[in-house]
Design a protein around this motif. Sequence first.
Motif, PDB file in Angstrom:
ATOM      1  N   TYR A 173       0.866  -1.186   0.000  1.00 42.67           N
ATOM      2  CA  TYR A 173       0.000   0.000   0.000  1.00 42.67           C
ATOM      3  C   TYR A 173       0.895   1.226   0.000  1.00 42.67           C
ATOM      4  N   GLY A 174       0.658   2.159  -0.935  1.00 37.48           N
ATOM      5  CA  GLY A 174       1.519   3.329  -1.039  1.00 37.48           C
ATOM      6  C   GLY A 174       0.745   4.595  -1.295  1.00 37.48           C
ATOM      7  N   VAL A 175       1.378   5.730  -0.960  1.00 40.46           N
ATOM      8  CA  VAL A 175       0.779   7.046  -1.176  1.00 40.46           C
ATOM      9  C   VAL A 175       1.771   7.904  -1.944  1.00 40.46           C
ATOM     10  N   THR A 176       1.336   8.444  -3.090  1.00 41.50           N
ATOM     11  CA  THR A 176       2.130   9.371  -3.883  1.00 41.50           C
ATOM     12  C   THR A 176       1.632  10.787  -3.632  1.00 41.50           C
ATOM     13  N   ASP A 177       2.556  11.686  -3.311  1.00 44.13           N
ATOM     14  CA  ASP A 177       2.213  13.081  -3.056  1.00 44.13           C
ATOM     15  C   ASP A 177       3.172  13.948  -3.863  1.00 44.13           C
ATOM     16  N   THR A 178       2.656  14.625  -4.889  1.00 46.90           N
ATOM     17  CA  THR A 178       3.532  15.382  -5.783  1.00 46.90           C
ATOM     18  C   THR A 178       2.843  16.628  -6.289  1.00 46.90           C
ATOM     19  N   LYS A 179       3.639  17.575  -6.744  1.00 48.48           N
ATOM     20  CA  LYS A 179       3.119  18.751  -7.425  1.00 48.48           C
ATOM     21  C   LYS A 179       3.820  18.809  -8.778  1.00 48.48           C
ATOM     22  N   ASP A 180       3.055  18.602  -9.843  1.00 44.26           N
ATOM     23  CA  ASP A 180       3.599  18.511 -11.192  1.00 44.26           C
ATOM     24  C   ASP A 180       3.776  19.908 -11.777  1.00 44.26           C
ATOM     25  N   GLN A 181       5.020  20.249 -12.135  1.00 41.49           N
ATOM     26  CA  GLN A 181       5.309  21.561 -12.693  1.00 41.49           C
ATOM     27  C   GLN A 181       5.519  21.512 -14.214  1.00 41.49           C
ATOM     28  N   LEU A 182       5.282  20.380 -14.834  1.00 38.92           N
ATOM     29  CA  LEU A 182       5.617  20.245 -16.246  1.00 38.92           C
ATOM     30  C   LEU A 182       4.710  21.067 -17.158  1.00 38.92           C
ATOM     31  N   ASN A 183       3.515  21.392 -16.691  1.00 42.11           N
ATOM     32  CA  ASN A 183       2.562  22.096 -17.540  1.00 42.11           C
ATOM     33  C   ASN A 183       2.444  23.577 -17.200  1.00 42.11           C
ATOM     34  N   GLY A 184       3.469  24.150 -16.594  1.00 39.35           N
ATOM     35  CA  GLY A 184       3.489  25.580 -16.329  1.00 39.35           C
ATOM     36  C   GLY A 184       2.364  26.001 -15.405  1.00 39.35           C
ATOM     37  N   PRO A 185       1.609  27.062 -15.783  1.00 37.47           N
ATOM     38  CA  PRO A 185       0.557  27.569 -14.895  1.00 37.47           C
ATOM     39  C   PRO A 185      -0.593  26.603 -14.686  1.00 37.47           C
ATOM     40  N   ASP A 186      -0.663  25.553 -15.517  1.00 39.40           N
ATOM     41  CA  ASP A 186      -1.751  24.575 -15.365  1.00 39.40           C
ATOM     42  C   ASP A 186      -1.304  23.354 -14.581  1.00 39.40           C
ATOM     43  N   ASP A 187      -0.308  23.538 -13.716  1.00 40.34           N
ATOM     44  CA  ASP A 187       0.188  22.402 -12.938  1.00 40.34           C
ATOM     45  C   ASP A 187      -0.917  21.861 -12.037  1.00 40.34           C
ATOM     46  N   ARG A 188      -0.744  20.615 -11.601  1.00 41.00           N
ATOM     47  CA  ARG A 188      -1.782  19.985 -10.802  1.00 41.00           C
ATOM     48  C   ARG A 188      -1.197  19.442  -9.505  1.00 41.00           C
ATOM     49  N   ASP A 189      -1.986  19.500  -8.466  1.00 42.52           N
ATOM     50  CA  ASP A 189      -1.639  18.797  -7.243  1.00 42.52           C
ATOM     51  C   ASP A 189      -2.046  17.347  -7.433  1.00 42.52           C
ATOM     52  N   GLU A 190      -1.114  16.437  -7.259  1.00 50.48           N
ATOM     53  CA  GLU A 190      -1.382  15.033  -7.516  1.00 50.48           C
ATOM     54  C   GLU A 190      -1.086  14.232  -6.257  1.00 50.48           C
ATOM     55  N   LYS A 191      -2.131  13.709  -5.654  1.00 48.56           N
ATOM     56  CA  LYS A 191      -1.976  12.845  -4.490  1.00 48.56           C
ATOM     57  C   LYS A 191      -2.928  11.674  -4.657  1.00 48.56           C
ATOM     58  N   TYR A 192      -2.382  10.486  -4.646  1.00 48.96           N
ATOM     59  CA  TYR A 192      -3.231   9.320  -4.809  1.00 48.96           C
ATOM     60  C   TYR A 192      -2.624   8.128  -4.083  1.00 48.96           C
ATOM     61  N   ARG A 193      -3.418   7.079  -3.940  1.00 45.83           N
ATOM     62  CA  ARG A 193      -3.024   5.871  -3.231  1.00 45.83           C
ATOM     63  C   ARG A 193      -3.064   4.681  -4.186  1.00 45.83           C
ATOM     64  N   ASP A 194      -2.165   3.753  -3.988  1.00 48.34           N
ATOM     65  CA  ASP A 194      -2.179   2.515  -4.770  1.00 48.34           C
ATOM     66  C   ASP A 194      -2.011   1.331  -3.837  1.00 48.34           C
ATOM     67  N   TRP A 195      -2.484   0.182  -4.272  1.00 46.25           N
ATOM     68  CA  TRP A 195      -2.350  -1.031  -3.462  1.00 46.25           C
ATOM     69  C   TRP A 195      -2.198  -2.236  -4.382  1.00 46.25           C
ATOM     70  N   SER A 196      -1.573  -3.276  -3.851  1.00 45.19           N
ATOM     71  CA  SER A 196      -1.278  -4.476  -4.635  1.00 45.19           C
ATOM     72  C   SER A 196      -1.441  -5.714  -3.770  1.00 45.19           C
ATOM     73  N   VAL A 197      -1.888  -6.785  -4.410  1.00 52.99           N
ATOM     74  CA  VAL A 197      -1.979  -8.105  -3.778  1.00 52.99           C
ATOM     75  C   VAL A 197      -1.454  -9.104  -4.792  1.00 52.99           C
ATOM     76  N   GLY A 198      -0.539  -9.979  -4.358  1.00 50.49           N
ATOM     77  CA  GLY A 198       0.033 -10.895  -5.334  1.00 50.49           C
ATOM     78  C   GLY A 198       0.445 -12.230  -4.753  1.00 50.49           C
TER      79      GLY A 198
END
Length: 244
Positions: A173-198
């Motif tokens: 189980y993981g949490v990604t917390d980032t602020k993407d600056q690649l799109n200039g003034p249209d940057d996005r706050d990106e925070k999401y969770r992922d999980w895996s079972v194997g």
Amino acid sequence: MNHNRIAGAAFATLFCCAATAESIDSPLGTFDVSMTATLASDYIWRGQSQTGGAAAIQGSLDIAHESGLYIGAWASNVDDEAFPGNSGGADIEVDYYAGYAGSITEDISYDLAWATYTYPQASIFNTDEVLASITAYGVTLGAKYAYDPDSKLYTYIAYERELAYGLGLLLSYGVTDTKDQLNGPDDRDEKYRDWSVGLTKTLAGLNFALIYTDTDIKGSTCEAWYGDKDHCDSNLTLSVSKTF
């Protein structure tokens, strides 16, 4: 010598492969050298496909010293649609990493590393990252901090356990917390969770893994980030690896 690989690989290739290394004695001490080849039905990274749902061919080379120091390289094909705003046509990822792994007790170990993720045909996505993890009784707590070109923090907890009939259970189980600056003034706050079972299994010298992954990126959020609601679907990935 055995340590968890820290490159940006799919969850399946991170955990399924038992380390079988060639030991080389030298005046500087003993080195363990291993190579791994993997064929996977998808390349999943933090819950998202890096190949657009297509198969991936991956390989790694690892060199570890008896002191705990190690270096390595890892490569995979990727799909440019996995990189929003990409116009460079990235179709390969090559990662390089170095670190130090050690044990506190028989059941408690740690890993400190640095990694750089490179995309030769789309260098705007190249990223440097520092990583740290501690493992105790099958449970791993870790953090990965990308400091270049933009800050990004990934924290995770994983669990690995041997089951009956030679099967292995993997949970993450993981949490990604980032602020993407690649799109200039249209940057996005990106925070999401992922999980895996194997589940994993070794047969005839080959390491098999069947991994289910998902994230909480859904619907309009996925479409806003990637222009496609289906990009963030859950995945069931099968991989087979051989370590030399």
